[in-house]
Design a protein around this motif. Structure first.
Motif, PDB file in Angstrom:
ATOM      1  N   ARG A 127      28.250  42.585 -66.015  1.00 21.96           N
ATOM      2  CA  ARG A 127      27.660  41.382 -65.451  1.00 21.96           C
ATOM      3  C   ARG A 127      27.289  41.620 -63.991  1.00 21.96           C
ATOM      4  O   ARG A 127      28.100  42.126 -63.204  1.00 21.96           O
ATOM      5  N   ARG A 128      26.071  41.254 -63.642  1.00 20.72           N
ATOM      6  CA  ARG A 128      25.625  41.445 -62.268  1.00 20.72           C
ATOM      7  C   ARG A 128      26.089  40.279 -61.396  1.00 20.72           C
ATOM      8  O   ARG A 128      25.958  39.116 -61.778  1.00 20.72           O
ATOM      9  N   VAL A 129      26.639  40.615 -60.264  1.00 21.34           N
ATOM     10  CA  VAL A 129      27.038  39.628 -59.267  1.00 21.34           C
ATOM     11  C   VAL A 129      26.193  39.882 -58.033  1.00 21.34           C
ATOM     12  O   VAL A 129      26.204  40.991 -57.481  1.00 21.34           O
ATOM     13  N   ILE A 130      25.438  38.880 -57.614  1.00 17.41           N
ATOM     14  CA  ILE A 130      24.455  39.049 -56.546  1.00 17.41           C
ATOM     15  C   ILE A 130      24.802  38.120 -55.392  1.00 17.41           C
ATOM     16  O   ILE A 130      24.937  36.906 -55.584  1.00 17.41           O
ATOM     17  N   ALA A 131      24.961  38.697 -54.214  1.00 11.64           N
ATOM     18  CA  ALA A 131      25.250  37.924 -53.002  1.00 11.64           C
ATOM     19  C   ALA A 131      23.966  37.722 -52.214  1.00 11.64           C
ATOM     20  O   ALA A 131      23.196  38.671 -52.021  1.00 11.64           O
ATOM     21  N   VAL A 132      23.732  36.505 -51.764  1.00 11.32           N
ATOM     22  CA  VAL A 132      22.542  36.168 -50.979  1.00 11.32           C
ATOM     23  C   VAL A 132      22.992  35.783 -49.572  1.00 11.32           C
ATOM     24  O   VAL A 132      23.861  34.920 -49.408  1.00 11.32           O
ATOM     25  N   ASP A 133      22.394  36.431 -48.577  1.00 12.67           N
ATOM     26  CA  ASP A 133      22.765  36.132 -47.197  1.00 12.67           C
ATOM     27  C   ASP A 133      21.634  36.569 -46.276  1.00 12.67           C
ATOM     28  O   ASP A 133      20.831  37.444 -46.621  1.00 12.67           O
ATOM     29  N   GLY A 134      21.580  35.973 -45.105  1.00 12.78           N
ATOM     30  CA  GLY A 134      20.537  36.280 -44.141  1.00 12.78           C
ATOM     31  C   GLY A 134      21.084  36.982 -42.917  1.00 12.78           C
ATOM     32  O   GLY A 134      22.276  36.925 -42.606  1.00 12.78           O
ATOM     33  N   LYS A 135      20.173  37.669 -42.194  1.00 12.18           N
ATOM     34  CA  LYS A 135      20.542  38.382 -40.964  1.00 12.18           C
ATOM     35  C   LYS A 135      19.377  38.350 -39.992  1.00 12.18           C
ATOM     36  O   LYS A 135      18.229  38.626 -40.380  1.00 12.18           O
ATOM     37  N   ALA A 136      19.664  38.046 -38.748  1.00  8.08           N
ATOM     38  CA  ALA A 136      18.650  38.091 -37.699  1.00  8.08           C
ATOM     39  C   ALA A 136      18.630  39.486 -37.079  1.00  8.08           C
ATOM     40  O   ALA A 136      19.691  40.037 -36.743  1.00  8.08           O
ATOM     41  N   VAL A 137      17.443  40.067 -36.956  1.00 14.34           N
ATOM     42  CA  VAL A 137      17.273  41.363 -36.300  1.00 14.34           C
ATOM     43  C   VAL A 137      17.061  41.061 -34.813  1.00 14.34           C
ATOM     44  O   VAL A 137      15.946  40.829 -34.356  1.00 14.34           O
ATOM     45  N   ARG A 138      18.148  41.065 -34.060  1.00 16.23           N
ATOM     46  CA  ARG A 138      18.110  40.522 -32.700  1.00 16.23           C
ATOM     47  C   ARG A 138      17.167  41.286 -31.775  1.00 16.23           C
ATOM     48  O   ARG A 138      16.571  40.715 -30.871  1.00 16.23           O
ATOM     49  N   GLY A 139      17.047  42.594 -31.981  1.00 17.99           N
ATOM     50  CA  GLY A 139      16.190  43.379 -31.101  1.00 17.99           C
ATOM     51  C   GLY A 139      14.718  43.082 -31.265  1.00 17.99           C
ATOM     52  O   GLY A 139      13.900  43.519 -30.446  1.00 17.99           O
ATOM     53  N   SER A 140      14.343  42.347 -32.310  1.00 18.04           N
ATOM     54  CA  SER A 140      12.923  42.046 -32.548  1.00 18.04           C
ATOM     55  C   SER A 140      12.456  40.815 -31.784  1.00 18.04           C
ATOM     56  O   SER A 140      11.274  40.460 -31.858  1.00 18.04           O
ATOM     57  N   ARG A 141      13.354  40.163 -31.053  1.00 21.56           N
ATOM     58  CA  ARG A 141      12.973  38.958 -30.313  1.00 21.56           C
ATOM     59  C   ARG A 141      12.019  39.312 -29.179  1.00 21.56           C
ATOM     60  O   ARG A 141      12.180  40.321 -28.484  1.00 21.56           O
ATOM     61  N   THR A 142      11.002  38.506 -28.985  1.00 25.05           N
ATOM     62  CA  THR A 142      10.072  38.666 -27.879  1.00 25.05           C
ATOM     63  C   THR A 142      10.053  37.376 -27.053  1.00 25.05           C
ATOM     64  O   THR A 142      10.693  36.389 -27.406  1.00 25.05           O
ATOM     65  N   ARG A 143       9.284  37.402 -25.979  1.00 21.77           N
ATOM     66  CA  ARG A 143       9.185  36.216 -25.128  1.00 21.77           C
ATOM     67  C   ARG A 143       8.556  35.051 -25.879  1.00 21.77           C
ATOM     68  O   ARG A 143       8.890  33.886 -25.643  1.00 21.77           O
ATOM     69  N   ASP A 144       7.643  35.361 -26.796  1.00 21.75           N
ATOM     70  CA  ASP A 144       6.903  34.308 -27.491  1.00 21.75           C
ATOM     71  C   ASP A 144       7.358  34.074 -28.922  1.00 21.75           C
ATOM     72  O   ASP A 144       6.878  33.143 -29.571  1.00 21.75           O
ATOM     73  N   ARG A 145       8.250  34.920 -29.429  1.00 22.68           N
ATOM     74  CA  ARG A 145       8.608  34.825 -30.848  1.00 22.68           C
ATOM     75  C   ARG A 145      10.104  35.031 -31.018  1.00 22.68           C
ATOM     76  O   ARG A 145      10.676  35.934 -30.394  1.00 22.68           O
ATOM     77  N   PRO A 146      10.752  34.221 -31.853  1.00 21.14           N
ATOM     78  CA  PRO A 146      12.189  34.425 -32.091  1.00 21.14           C
ATOM     79  C   PRO A 146      12.437  35.703 -32.878  1.00 21.14           C
ATOM     80  O   PRO A 146      11.505  36.330 -33.395  1.00 21.14           O
ATOM     81  N   ALA A 147      13.682  36.084 -32.968  1.00 21.87           N
ATOM     82  CA  ALA A 147      14.039  37.281 -33.720  1.00 21.87           C
ATOM     83  C   ALA A 147      13.673  37.127 -35.190  1.00 21.87           C
ATOM     84  O   ALA A 147      13.756  36.033 -35.755  1.00 21.87           O
ATOM     85  N   VAL A 148      13.268  38.229 -35.803  1.00 25.33           N
ATOM     86  CA  VAL A 148      12.957  38.239 -37.230  1.00 25.33           C
ATOM     87  C   VAL A 148      14.247  38.011 -38.021  1.00 25.33           C
ATOM     88  O   VAL A 148      15.273  38.644 -37.755  1.00 25.33           O
ATOM     89  N   THR A 149      14.198  37.097 -38.985  1.00 26.91           N
ATOM     90  CA  THR A 149      15.344  36.830 -39.860  1.00 26.91           C
ATOM     91  C   THR A 149      14.990  37.271 -41.274  1.00 26.91           C
ATOM     92  O   THR A 149      13.928  36.926 -41.787  1.00 26.91           O
ATOM     93  N   LEU A 150      15.882  38.034 -41.872  1.00 24.94           N
ATOM     94  CA  LEU A 150      15.662  38.577 -43.211  1.00 24.94           C
ATOM     95  C   LEU A 150      16.721  38.032 -44.164  1.00 24.94           C
ATOM     96  O   LEU A 150      17.918  38.080 -43.867  1.00 24.94           O
ATOM     97  N   LEU A 151      16.279  37.511 -45.288  1.00 23.51           N
ATOM     98  CA  LEU A 151      17.175  37.033 -46.346  1.00 23.51           C
ATOM     99  C   LEU A 151      17.208  38.094 -47.433  1.00 23.51           C
ATOM    100  O   LEU A 151      16.157  38.536 -47.907  1.00 23.51           O
TER     101      LEU A 151
END
Length: 385
Positions: A127-151
């Motif tokens: 049986r497959r057990v799948i965990a879903v969670d998100g993470k912000a890539v903090r180094g990708s933040r710029t002055r005009d754009r928030p950090a990229v978040t990946l789910l």
């Protein structure tokens, strides 16, 4: 003595991977964003070379370019780089070429290719057990754009099956169903944190034939109060587990209560997890109570299984996010252009998944091991030519 040596050799041997599976087969679905006129290097060769470089520990685009430049001719030919018909040498792309390609790549399709490749090489029949969670890539933040978040969605073996970038000015909730649309969920158990304890998510999962184990917190006050006020002291214990690690002693106790009806789609049981944690250095004791709901019927899974699935949900943090941060220094990366933060995260997911499939628990040591021989990353990718 020879018998003992034979046993030691068998114990240290890495588990076999699925035969005749190579990355090239899955990269065929990735569209080439370049103008077809004057193409010099095949898309599959460039992506396979970037994947091999990250498997050896390349943390940056510069390191990927250096690995490709230093690769021997036989390795480049195996990766799919065509030789010069006159001299027989194998020209390699400029690092800027690799950077521009990765920046323009379709992230959704590339993640689907990587996830399918890892899933094909995973053990079957359970049986497959799948965990879903998100993470912000903090180094990708710029002055005009928030950090990229990946789910991301990860199976119990540490393979990221699919990943999706969260749209700017949005959050993880609208991306939940689109993330899981591309993978087979029939019979799977999906775990997620309290953010995804949403009625629409539960209906979606049951409609796809999947079960869920969802954390219930006070942000759902009616549901939380109803579960919290159950007579838990009168309910028998289903599972208890004691562990001692990281200078602390933990006791985890699980109780389950069946429901005929609860105001959450498809819910059949309520769960209470009590965690007793004593810091062996400071002597401090903390007690935490967590309430959950699940669509699993009573008896469909044992208490030990449910407890392991709940605890295993945090594996996506420990096995993927923590490794990307500490080993690959992802949050220190200053890559911000276009889709590069996501593509680099996908390459790291691929490397981590492959190393775990080959039996490595220490990913930093696995990267060093793979870097000592150009054959090792190619073998991990299924490339033997």
């Amino acid at each position: 003595m020879s018998c003992a040596l034979d046993q030691l050799a068998r114990a240290n041997r890495t588990p076999p991977l699925a035969a005749a599976v190579d990355l090239f087969q899955f990269l065929a679905i990735v569209p080439d964003p370049r103008d077809p006129r004057g193409l010099r290097y095949p898309l599959a060769a460039l992506l396979s070379a970037a994947s091999a470089a990250v498997l050896t520990g390349a943390r940056s685009l510069a390191a990927i370019g250096e690995w490709i430049t230093d690769a021997p001719r036989w390795a480049l030919r195996a990766l799919g780089f065509p030789p010069d018909p006159l001299t027989g040498s194998v020209p390699v792309p400029h690092p800027g070429t690799v950077r521009r390609l990765l920046a323009r790549l379709d992230g959704d399709t590339f993640d689907r290719a990587v996830g399918s490749f890892l899933a094909t090489r995973s053990p079957a029949g359970e049986r497959r057990v799948i965990a879903v969670d998100g993470k912000a890539v903090r180094g990708s933040r710029t002055r005009d754009r928030p950090a990229v978040t990946l789910l991301a969605a990860m199976d119990q073996h540490g393979n990221v099956l699919v990943q999706r970038q969260i749209a700017d000015k949005s959050n993880e909730i609208p991306a939940f169903a689109p993330l899981l649309d591309t993978i087979d969920l029939n019979g799977a158990v999906i775990t997620a944190d309290a953010l995804h304890t949403q009625h629409d998510h539960a209906r979606y999962l049951r409609g796809r034939g999947a079960h869920y184990i969802s954390v219930v917190k006070p942000n759902h006050p009616t549901l939380h109060d109803r579960i919290r006020c159950l007579p838990w002291t009168e309910i028998s214990l289903d599972h208890i587990e004691r562990t001692r690690a990281h200078h602390r002693h933990e006791i985890r106790r699980l109780k389950t209560a069946a429901f005929r009806h609860i105001a959450y789609p498809g819910a059949r049981q309520a769960l209470q997890v009590v965690r007793w944690r004593r810091d062996l250095t400071a002597g401090k004791l903390t007690i935490e109570r967590v309430y959950l709901v699940t669509s699993l019927k009573p008896g469909e899974a044992s208490g030990a299984q449910i407890a392991s699935w709940i605890r295993g949900h945090w594996g996506i943090e420990n096995k993927i996010h923590h490794v990307r941060d500490r080993t690959f220094r992802e949050d220190d990366s200053k890559v911000r252009t276009d889709g590069l933060p996501r593509i680099m995260a996908s390459l790291r997911n691929l490397a981590i998944g492959l190393h775990r499939q080959m039996g490595h628990r220490n990913i930093a040591a696995a990267l060093r091991h793979t870097a000592r021989d150009y054959r090792r990353p190619l073998t991990a990718l299924g490339i033997t030519g």
